[in-house]
Scaffold this motif. Structure first.
Motif, short mmCIF file in Angstrom:
data_model
loop_
_atom_site.label_atom_id
_atom_site.label_comp_id
_atom_site.label_asym_id
_atom_site.label_seq_id
_atom_site.Cartn_x
_atom_site.Cartn_y
_atom_site.Cartn_z
N ILE A 1 8.08 -9.24 -3.45
CA ILE A 1 9.59 -9.66 -2.45
C ILE A 1 8.78 -9.49 -0.49
CG2 ILE A 1 11.91 -9.75 -1.78
CD1 ILE A 1 12.27 -9.71 -4.92
N GLY A 2 8.83 -7.83 -1.06
CA GLY A 2 8.75 -7.41 0.52
C GLY A 2 7.70 -8.07 1.57
N LEU A 3 6.81 -8.34 1.07
CA LEU A 3 5.52 -9.05 1.45
C LEU A 3 6.09 -10.67 1.89
CD1 LEU A 3 2.41 -8.57 -0.80
CD2 LEU A 3 2.68 -8.07 2.12
N LEU A 4 6.40 -11.20 1.55
CA LEU A 4 7.43 -12.61 1.82
C LEU A 4 8.16 -12.22 2.81
CD1 LEU A 4 8.47 -14.01 -2.12
CD2 LEU A 4 6.38 -14.48 -0.65
N TYR A 5 9.11 -11.35 2.84
CA TYR A 5 9.87 -10.48 3.72
C TYR A 5 9.32 -10.10 5.43
CZ TYR A 5 13.92 -7.69 5.79
OH TYR A 5 14.61 -7.45 6.34
N VAL A 6 8.40 -9.32 4.99
CA VAL A 6 7.47 -9.45 5.87
C VAL A 6 6.78 -10.46 7.07
CG1 VAL A 6 5.56 -8.05 6.97
CG2 VAL A 6 7.31 -7.14 5.33
N SER A 7 6.21 -11.19 5.68
CA SER A 7 5.92 -12.49 6.58
C SER A 7 7.06 -12.88 7.67
CB SER A 7 5.48 -13.13 5.24
OG SER A 7 6.25 -13.68 4.51
N ALA A 8 8.00 -13.17 6.73
CA ALA A 8 8.81 -13.84 7.43
C ALA A 8 9.51 -13.29 9.43
CB ALA A 8 10.14 -14.60 6.11
N ASP A 9 9.40 -12.22 9.70
CA ASP A 9 9.19 -11.25 10.76
C ASP A 9 11.01 -11.31 10.60
OD1 ASP A 9 8.16 -11.32 13.58
OD2 ASP A 9 8.66 -13.41 13.98
N PRO A 10 11.23 -10.73 9.86
CA PRO A 10 12.75 -9.74 10.10
C PRO A 10 12.77 -9.38 10.71
CG PRO A 10 11.90 -8.62 8.41
CD PRO A 10 10.25 -9.74 9.02
N ASP A 11 14.02 -8.48 11.91
CA ASP A 11 14.12 -8.04 12.60
C ASP A 11 13.48 -6.36 12.60
OD1 ASP A 11 16.30 -7.14 14.53
OD2 ASP A 11 16.40 -5.66 13.26
N PRO A 12 12.67 -5.57 13.26
CA PRO A 12 11.52 -5.31 12.35
C PRO A 12 12.73 -3.66 12.27
CG PRO A 12 10.60 -5.61 14.58
CD PRO A 12 11.59 -6.53 14.34
N ASP A 13 13.70 -3.34 13.39
CA ASP A 13 14.40 -2.11 13.10
C ASP A 13 15.33 -2.55 11.56
OD1 ASP A 13 13.63 -1.06 15.30
OD2 ASP A 13 15.06 -1.88 16.42
N ARG A 14 15.93 -3.42 11.63
CA ARG A 14 16.64 -3.82 9.57
C ARG A 14 15.59 -3.53 9.10
NH1 ARG A 14 20.28 -8.32 9.22
NH2 ARG A 14 21.39 -7.56 10.75
N ALA A 15 13.99 -4.37 9.72
CA ALA A 15 13.52 -3.96 7.69
C ALA A 15 12.97 -2.81 7.55
CB ALA A 15 12.74 -4.75 8.54
N ILE A 16 12.85 -1.92 8.62
CA ILE A 16 12.18 -0.32 8.28
C ILE A 16 13.11 0.01 7.72
CG2 ILE A 16 11.65 1.31 9.40
CD1 ILE A 16 9.83 -0.97 11.76
N ASN A 17 14.24 0.27 8.15
CA ASN A 17 15.68 0.45 7.53
C ASN A 17 15.77 0.70 6.10
OD1 ASN A 17 17.25 2.09 9.44
ND2 ASN A 17 18.09 0.96 9.95
N ILE A 18 15.93 -0.86 5.91
CA ILE A 18 15.32 -1.51 3.66
C ILE A 18 15.16 -1.00 3.21
CG2 ILE A 18 15.08 -3.22 2.89
CD1 ILE A 18 17.27 -4.96 4.40
N PHE A 19 13.19 -0.36 4.08
CA PHE A 19 11.70 0.18 3.34
C PHE A 19 12.42 1.49 3.03
CE2 PHE A 19 9.76 -3.04 6.08
CZ PHE A 19 9.53 -4.00 5.26
N ARG A 20 13.42 2.24 3.95
CA ARG A 20 13.10 3.78 3.92
C ARG A 20 13.77 3.85 2.93
NH1 ARG A 20 13.60 4.80 10.34
NH2 ARG A 20 11.31 4.99 10.68
N ILE A 21 15.48 2.97 2.77
CA ILE A 21 16.32 3.15 2.50
C ILE A 21 15.67 2.68 0.18
CG2 ILE A 21 18.73 2.16 0.94
CD1 ILE A 21 19.60 1.35 4.18
N PHE A 22 15.00 2.17 0.82
CA PHE A 22 14.45 1.35 -1.08
C PHE A 22 13.70 2.77 -1.57
CE2 PHE A 22 11.97 0.75 -3.44
CZ PHE A 22 11.91 -0.09 -4.32
N ALA A 23 12.86 3.07 -0.56
CA ALA A 23 11.48 4.34 -1.24
C ALA A 23 12.27 5.39 -1.33
CB ALA A 23 10.74 4.95 0.19
N ALA A 24 13.72 6.26 -0.74
CA ALA A 24 14.55 7.09 -0.75
C ALA A 24 14.85 7.17 -2.00
CB ALA A 24 15.51 7.90 0.91
N SER A 25 16.38 6.19 -2.68
CA SER A 25 16.77 5.30 -3.58
C SER A 25 15.65 5.33 -4.26
CB SER A 25 17.22 4.25 -3.41
OG SER A 25 16.20 3.29 -3.74
#
Lengths: 153, 153, 153
Positions: free
Chosen positions: B86-110
């Protein structure tokens, strides 16, 4: 640098070929399980017994052949799927094409031999060796991806 | 808009880094299982017993530590793999970078905390909380991808 | 030829939509399992019993509903994940858009019906038919990808 994830990039074409092969091999494990469930009359769902077995057939009887195929399938999910995911990131990191293609070949060969070792079965450490080689190929790509993102960005 | 799935896009670079980390963590669960199978002499295949255990060792003896590692591994397959897809599709949908990076960090930490909670183990609801946080991060991306394809196309 | 893996390509947008849907459906199976574990008091970890069940509740009691949801989840991992991986390679191989979108729709429909067949459950061969249709959609894409890499490069 553009179009790394496309068929104009030879590394990607090779990645698509080898991951297409190992994913197809993984796909085959599902119907193979079903086939042996039918042949050996080993069902886990009451509705399966009702349709595919003689009346009175017992449920959830565990069968060594079916369980072996399922473990092999599970091992594919645990290794082929991460290979493909990490491989996509790896290809987009523009690795040396020759090294990349060798990694794909080694991984694909190791997984076909892993399946043969598991299903025949061959004496250990055949299966363990195949597992470690394929695992190493994926781990090498993962290391490259992480290094690329932290050291070169 | 071009090259969203490439290292020239900072969102992609961060995605590659964090998904590289969680996929590597997932990869480690396989050898960890093997290690504890060897140490605790818990084998499911006759050919493994023949090679790696003393003669007469029983088959399929279930071991709480091995089963715990396997459940943790399975939970990774159920969550880290969908995150990456889903992350690959999400990145290709050009999300807001700051929000995206926070989502990635939260997921990895969790997911790293989930593994710690499962293997130590920590008292519940540690593991449940980690699971829900990581699940929410993936679900948020999935919602964004589906909304992007239907509302904005 | 450029930007095949992006929302400017209608085939990709459709792929993102349908794989977003089936991945979301897969994601839901995890919390569904947890919900029925809680409701039916079926726990596999001592720390879960301690927190979520009355004192003295037995461990690892197997429950038919929980096991059914887990098998359905596992079937998703075995089929939805390969679909998404092969689908990404397939989209990057620039297939005929109409045929591609039909394949995505057939796959998505087959998986939603597969889940309904498994969880209600419906009499066989409902579930078997859904499985075969979805499997065929993925296999067709895999064949296209492998053919593209070997015959046309």
């Amino acid at each position: 640098m553009s179009d790394l994830l496309g068929f104009s990039n030879e590394t990607f074409t090779n990645f698509a070929f080898y991951s297409g092969l190992v994913l197809s091999k993984t796909l085959i494990m599902g119907p193979l399980t079903s086939m042996f469930r039918g042949r050996n009359k080993v069902f886990v769902n009451p509705e399966d017994v009702k349709r595919f077995a003689a009346p009175g057939t017992a449920l959830t009887a565990s069968d060594p052949t079916v369980e072996r195929i399922r473990r092999c399938h599970q091992n594919d999910l645990e290794n082929v799927v991460p290979f493909t995911l990490i491989g996509l990131l790896y290809v987009s990191a523009d690795p040396d094409p020759d090294r990349a293609i060798n990694i794909f070949r080694i991984f694909a060969a190791s997984r076909f031999l892993h399946t043969a070792s598991y299903l025949l079965p061959l004496p250990q450490p055949s299966r363990a060796t195949c597992f470690i080689v394929g695992w190493g190929a994926t781990a090498a790509m993962a290391f490259f991806v992480i290094a690329r993102t932290t050291f070169f960005k």
